[in-house]
Design an enzyme around this catalytic site. Sequence first.
Site, PDB file in Angstrom:
ATOM      1  CG  HIS A   1      -4.128   1.545  -3.779  1.00 20.03           C
ATOM      2  ND1 HIS A   1      -4.596   0.054  -3.970  1.00 20.03           N
ATOM      3  CD2 HIS A   1      -4.383   1.350  -2.281  1.00 20.03           C
ATOM      4  CE1 HIS A   1      -4.625  -0.841  -2.426  1.00 20.03           C
ATOM      5  NE2 HIS A   1      -4.794   0.654  -1.597  1.00 20.03           N
TER       6      HIS A   1
ATOM      7  NE  ARG B  64      -3.641  -1.793   3.082  1.00 19.53           N
ATOM      8  CZ  ARG B  64      -3.269  -3.490   2.730  1.00 19.53           C
ATOM      9  NH1 ARG B  64      -1.986  -3.414   3.536  1.00 19.53           N
ATOM     10  NH2 ARG B  64      -4.675  -4.391   2.886  1.00 19.53           N
TER      11      ARG B  64
ATOM     12  CE  LYS C 264      -7.623  -1.670   4.356  1.00 22.11           C
ATOM     13  NZ  LYS C 264      -8.785  -1.328   3.574  1.00 22.11           N
TER      14      LYS C 264
ATOM     15  CE1 TYR D 247      -2.881 -23.126   8.568  1.00 20.39           C
ATOM     16  CE2 TYR D 247      -4.274 -21.628   7.916  1.00 20.39           C
ATOM     17  CZ  TYR D 247      -3.595 -23.432   8.030  1.00 20.39           C
ATOM     18  OH  TYR D 247      -4.370 -24.223   8.395  1.00 20.39           O
TER      19      TYR D 247
ATOM     20  CG  HIS E 251      -6.215  -8.391  -0.122  1.00 17.29           C
ATOM     21  ND1 HIS E 251      -6.147  -8.915  -1.599  1.00 17.29           N
ATOM     22  CD2 HIS E 251      -5.921  -7.583   0.187  1.00 17.29           C
ATOM     23  CE1 HIS E 251      -6.047  -7.646  -2.225  1.00 17.29           C
ATOM     24  NE2 HIS E 251      -5.491  -6.839  -1.573  1.00 17.29           N
TER      25      HIS E 251
ATOM     26  NE  ARG F 246      -3.000  -3.180  -1.730  1.00 16.50           N
ATOM     27  CZ  ARG F 246      -2.595  -4.316  -1.179  1.00 16.50           C
ATOM     28  NH1 ARG F 246      -0.806  -3.832  -1.078  1.00 16.50           N
ATOM     29  NH2 ARG F 246      -2.846  -4.441  -0.227  1.00 16.50           N
TER      30      ARG F 246
END
Length: 394
Positions: A330, A240, A267, A366, A356, A333
């Site tokens: 951006h 990002r 994020k 995980y 994400h 991405r």
Amino acid sequence: MLTDTAIRNAKPKDKPYKMADSGGLYLLVQSAGKYWRMDYRYASKRKTLAIGVYPTVTLTVARKKRDEARNLLTKDVDPALVKAVNKQVKKHAQENTFQAIALEWHTKQSTTWAESTTANIKRCLEADIFPWLGNRPIKDINAPDLLVVLRKIESRGAHEKAQRTREYVGRVFRYAIQTGRAERDPSGDLRGALTPVKAKHHASITDPKAIGALLRSINGFVGSYTTKCALQLAPLVFVRPGELRQAEWIEIDFDKKEWRIPGHKMKMKEQHIIPLSRQAIEVLEAIQPLTGNGKYIFPSIKSTVRPMSENTVNAALRRMGYEKDEMTGHGFRSMASTLLHEHGWPHEAIERQLAHAERNKIAAAYNHAEHLPKRREMMQWWADYLDNLTKSKF
């Protein structure tokens, strides 16, 4: 009986003294100020009621409050108790205003938000909601009240912000319901009442030929060398924009060929590992002599103690001739996601590299190193693929 002149001219003495009016009302004169008091008897006990401070409370107002207290006494009600209850009700109302609850909610939730999100939400509430609804008890606010305020935002043409603000307000109401200070969320009644907003996607280039042209433009960029290096690294790591501009040298491990971004910068509030391709390492080594002694890899032009501006990369793309509806910082991405999927790389590895949110809570458990071997392979393939696009003239 007291007069305004007598009260105004009263001076403090060595000891506090009283100036009597009538009906138990008097002015207590002290060195710190002049205070209205009323002596009375209730349940066979002598009591004193504090009425206020002169001159905030005038003689006329003090007499009115005295008469109200005496009226309560005729009904066998203790005026001091009524005052205490009213004070508690007022305190309760102040603690349960929309603003008080919104700030409480904001403080609790901000521990899970990025700094920019925290600031944006607070700025939105302070500018567009608090001036009109902030002091209102939250339980008294209904859908029409909220709609009036949201339409003020719409009147500026900020339709997307109006929708976003309705969402924030709804989350505050739901928090108030959970904590027992509201019974329902009126924002839900406003679905369909605001101007709908078409979903927007970050502009991106995904055509291989156009990507090659973009990469050649970046390599030929004429401007700040720091900005050029940021532009060169962006497609190789596809993080990002905020994560790129706030990159710190301490986060880079040249031996392991990894960039580890701490959770508080991400994020999703989870540490993120970026395997660094040979090409990414070359970009970092190229800029290290220039900024390596400081904190940030890409510092601000104005001050090395701050990261580069959030507008720097986008402004550079504009200078290169790419409009905002063609390519943004951006957009690297989306570019990577689209092409990596098209070339058959595992969806899980791509999503993990994009950091994400994982909708499956079990999968989300995980650790941050999930799919790391495959991601290392993928990131080097991606860098080599971009190199080939840069060299290709089609």
